[in-house]
Write an enzyme that holds these catalytic residues in place. Structure first.
Site, short mmCIF file in Angstrom:
data_model
loop_
_atom_site.label_atom_id
_atom_site.label_comp_id
_atom_site.label_asym_id
_atom_site.label_seq_id
_atom_site.Cartn_x
_atom_site.Cartn_y
_atom_site.Cartn_z
N PRO A 168 5.46 58.57 79.03
CA PRO A 168 4.39 58.75 77.89
C PRO A 168 4.63 58.12 76.99
O PRO A 168 5.76 58.06 76.25
CB PRO A 168 4.82 60.32 77.94
CG PRO A 168 5.30 60.73 79.23
CD PRO A 168 6.10 59.66 79.70
N GLU A 169 3.52 57.21 76.38
CA GLU A 169 3.60 56.66 75.13
C GLU A 169 2.98 57.60 73.98
O GLU A 169 2.38 58.56 74.18
CB GLU A 169 3.10 55.16 75.36
CG GLU A 169 3.77 54.58 76.38
CD GLU A 169 3.40 53.04 76.26
OE1 GLU A 169 2.71 52.48 75.25
OE2 GLU A 169 3.84 52.42 77.45
#
Length: 281
Positions: free
Chosen positions: A2-3
């Site tokens: 996840p960014e």
């Protein structure tokens, strides 16, 4: 992993689902998820706390509680699931359960167990070691062009790993660095201090634009990522470089190539994004 856009999407989902709820009980099923305090004190301290607000700093989620801040880092594959009933079957890889007084429940799952949580004094999350060194958020009012340009000039290293280290601007991971560099027509191995003024301006705008579009789309789905509402992100339909190996560049038609830069799979157009030999200015 996840960014920033994915984490922001999780924050928005949790804001809808758990803000205002009071914690009745906490069960930590795998103790190493908790950095501090020790497991039993973490569980005990959260009982009676109300989730007042959900914030984000870089890729960190911050649960603003009555008396504490709880910092959560999802790392590779951490995710939250909301359950209308605390009696729902507990899925494999569930590591922390937050039961609320209304009999709903929030669960933290993590296949690889890399995620971490830490409980700190109220309103001190910005002093947490993982957050303290972060650069500005990638929005125009906080991420300013001149300090960014000055920071680039101080570094001889390749532009991609420099952007990944979170100090000049936070929130860029592997996917969005590739996308921003493609948009700005900059090779991922170009030394940062050799970028021209025009190139730094283009890169600055590309970072803001790419992340803003990804946030709007709910992030990018790579393998198992789902947000807190169980919805997949839609930005993958807009990717121009990342994951497009062999596909024609949308600008020039040259096949996108994949190489390793700082041990990270890196996608770029060998025609639009060429390493340029020049002296630093």
């Amino acid at each position: 992993m996840p960014e920033l856009p994915e984490v922001e999407t999780v924050r928005k989902g949790l804001e809808k689902l758990v803000v205002g709820k009071e914690i009745a009980a906490v069960e930590v099923l795998w103790g190493r998820i908790i950095e501090q305090p020790e497991k039993e004190l973490f569980e005990l301290s959260l009982v009676g706390q109300t989730i007042e607000k959900m914030e984000r700093r870089g890729k960190f989620l911050i649960f603003k509680l009555t008396d504490f801040d709880m910092v959560s880092h999802l790392r590779m594959e951490g995710k939250y699931e909301f359950h209308e009933s605390k009696n729902d079957p507990v899925m494999k890889h569930t590591h922390v359960r937050f039961a609320f007084t209304d009999d709903t429940e929030l669960r933290y799952l993590d296949v690889r167990k890399f995620g971490r949580m830490v409980l700190v004094e109220k309103d001190t999350s910005n002093d947490y070691k993982g957050i303290l060194s972060l650069g500005p958020e990638p929005v125009p009012e906080k991420f300013l062009l001149k300090p960014f340009q000055a920071g680039l000039k101080k570094h001889h290293k390749a532009i991609k790993p420099l952007l990944l280290d979170q100090k000049l601007v936070t929130g860029l991971g592997n996917i969005y660095v590739d996308e921003a560099l493609w948009e700005a027509k900059i090779h991922p191995e170009q030394p940062a201090n050799t970028l021209t003024k025009k190139e730094t301006e283009l890169l600055y705008q590309a970072i803001i634009d790419v992340l803003a579009r990804a946030v709007e789309a709910g992030g990018t789905t790579i393998r198992s990522y789902l947000n807190a509402l169980g919805e997949a992100g839609k930005f993958q339909i807009s990717l121009h470089a990342y994951g497009q190996t062999g596909e024609p560049c949308l600008r020039c038609g040259t096949p996108i190539q994949k190489i390793k830069v700082a041990q990270r799979g890196t996608h770029f157009c060998p025609n639009c994004q060429r390493v340029k030999a020049r002296r630093s200015k």
